[in-house]
Design a protein around this motif. Sequence first.
Motif, mmCIF file in Angstrom:
data_model
loop_
_atom_site.group_PDB
_atom_site.id
_atom_site.type_symbol
_atom_site.label_atom_id
_atom_site.label_comp_id
_atom_site.label_asym_id
_atom_site.label_seq_id
_atom_site.Cartn_x
_atom_site.Cartn_y
_atom_site.Cartn_z
ATOM 1 N N ASP A 128 6.036 1.409 6.889
ATOM 2 C CA ASP A 128 4.335 1.233 6.899
ATOM 3 C C ASP A 128 4.158 2.054 5.706
ATOM 4 O O ASP A 128 3.382 3.239 6.443
ATOM 5 C CB ASP A 128 3.430 1.103 7.943
ATOM 6 C CG ASP A 128 2.430 1.006 8.336
ATOM 7 O OD1 ASP A 128 1.915 -0.378 6.826
ATOM 8 O OD2 ASP A 128 1.993 0.792 8.879
ATOM 9 N N HIS A 173 0.952 -1.263 -0.137
ATOM 10 C CA HIS A 173 0.526 0.034 0.290
ATOM 11 C C HIS A 173 0.357 1.245 -0.134
ATOM 12 O O HIS A 173 2.405 1.279 0.919
ATOM 13 C CB HIS A 173 -0.754 -0.532 0.860
ATOM 14 C CG HIS A 173 -0.170 -0.431 2.698
ATOM 15 N ND1 HIS A 173 -0.281 1.160 3.536
ATOM 16 C CD2 HIS A 173 0.318 -0.825 3.489
ATOM 17 C CE1 HIS A 173 0.075 1.048 4.602
ATOM 18 N NE2 HIS A 173 -0.053 -0.848 4.754
ATOM 19 N N HIS A 193 2.838 3.774 12.802
ATOM 20 C CA HIS A 193 1.840 4.547 13.292
ATOM 21 C C HIS A 193 1.879 5.708 14.113
ATOM 22 O O HIS A 193 0.610 6.314 14.960
ATOM 23 C CB HIS A 193 0.068 3.551 13.404
ATOM 24 C CG HIS A 193 -0.811 3.130 12.601
ATOM 25 N ND1 HIS A 193 -1.305 2.001 12.829
ATOM 26 C CD2 HIS A 193 0.370 2.326 11.422
ATOM 27 C CE1 HIS A 193 -1.830 1.365 11.214
ATOM 28 N NE2 HIS A 193 -0.613 1.324 10.790
ATOM 29 N N GLU A 210 -5.583 0.918 2.530
ATOM 30 C CA GLU A 210 -5.193 -0.290 3.076
ATOM 31 C C GLU A 210 -5.332 0.444 4.457
ATOM 32 O O GLU A 210 -6.067 -0.504 5.571
ATOM 33 C CB GLU A 210 -3.617 -0.443 3.382
ATOM 34 C CG GLU A 210 -3.397 -2.078 3.612
ATOM 35 C CD GLU A 210 -2.796 -1.983 6.040
ATOM 36 O OE1 GLU A 210 -2.934 -3.098 6.103
ATOM 37 O OE2 GLU A 210 -2.740 -0.769 5.744
ATOM 38 N N GLU A 211 -5.247 1.824 5.319
ATOM 39 C CA GLU A 211 -4.742 2.269 6.851
ATOM 40 C C GLU A 211 -6.412 2.876 6.848
ATOM 41 O O GLU A 211 -6.128 3.122 7.928
ATOM 42 C CB GLU A 211 -4.115 3.278 6.433
ATOM 43 C CG GLU A 211 -2.061 3.439 6.578
ATOM 44 C CD GLU A 211 -1.830 1.857 7.414
ATOM 45 O OE1 GLU A 211 -2.874 1.712 8.184
ATOM 46 O OE2 GLU A 211 -0.370 1.770 6.940
#
Length: 458
Positions: A118, A85, A426, A152-153
């Motif tokens: 990420d 992603h 995150h 995705e998030e």
Amino acid sequence: MTNFNSYLEEHRQRFEDDLCELLRIPSVSTDSQYKHEVRQAGEWVANQFRKLQFETELIETAGHPIVYAESPPVEGAPTVLVYGHYDVQPPDPLDEWISPPFEPTCRDGNIYARGATDDKGQMLTHIKSAQAWIETTGKLPLQVKYLIEGEEESGSENLGPFLEIAQERLACDVVVISDCSQFAPGQPAITYGLKGIAYYELRLTGPKQDLHSGSFGGAVSNPINALSRMLAALIDENNRVTIPGFYDDIEPLSDRERQQFAALPFSEQEFKNQIGVEDLSGEIGYTTLERRWARPTYDINGIWGGYQGEGGKTVLPARAGAKFSFRLAPGQVPEQISSALESMLTELCPPGISMELEDMHGAPGIVVSLDSPFMSAAATAIEHGFGRPPVFIREGGTIPVVTEFTEKLGADALLLGWGLDDDNTHSPNEKFCLADFHRGIKASTHLWQELSKIIIDG
Ligand code: BES
Ligand code: ZN
């Protein structure tokens, strides 16, 4: 096998520059303010594939676009689908970042930026490895299809419908995903299990407007009091979720797996130091790794209501709300959790309060078979890239579409994480170790070779 070492050595800087370019694009998918930037990141990824002459398409969805690309088919070799992603989580709290989240900065061998690990950095390794093959030998030894999404998030809501209609196009033997972690610095891993998720927002409304808590308090329900009680009632003193039937469908950890977790060199003290706490706590009867990797959990993610300004205000607020989620163990079904939760909250909701429960998104957890030629190929490739064979781990995060991939495409999944547990995913100061970025590219370069040797029957 072609020796890629000198190519990879010579291109280190160029690869890092490309990563920084992508990291500079603030592709926050959950925030509509960044809609344009999310698309820009998708375009950037699509251009990477176009430069490799791969057939490339930016596919529109009801949300953010999906990037799809494929290298030419190779007769007699398996087909791989790489999933990743290009969207990122919101960067706040901004004042806790040492360098700004979208100005990638190198410190102590790490690149700091939102999305570094990420998943921009990890995902890019599988593009750079293809570039290494193309620029060294002119072609890849097997067909690689790429599906790089921008949601995705925020729960991959639009990817499911796309998988449904694009099954034929996406046909593959194995799905490769690098959006997770190594076990520890210097100890690479293959992740064979992930948790699922069930995410909600609960909104409570009481009186038609805020009231004086002296004149009215005690005579009407206070939405924040109600919210606190309702949210607290979902878990007991042993950290067991109280929703009826919650644990019924869990595939239990086998004794063998528990022994394997226990045999890994995990230090509770180091873990406590890493996150800055004196003590750990969790579901009774399970170790820290079992809780983190395989047991369901409950977390309130945000809570609002009432007065937050300077000084005190004696108010009985009209409204309150919270976002909360359950991480699910493999076997648990998000839809079933939702209906049991709704019934329970309805019962708990006190008189004079109206309740709205929004089911924001859900995805089941997964355990993948360790017993496949793809796993052995991945282990060999990782040993090449990282200089050490991988250990097999599970993780607590969720990649919502993994189950759909395995079910709809009938393919095995390989979860090959190049990140680290302390990458601040995150969180403020997200990072990715640049040495791991390059090791990941090297491992991926070998992965194409190793997978291409597998003979697919039928
Ligand atoms: N890369 C993570 C998933 C992950 C995290 C795997 C930690 C292994 C360990 C992924 O990008 C992610 O954060 N997913 C979200 C999904 C959610 C928004 C539905 C997650 O797990 O919170
Ligand atoms: Zn994430």
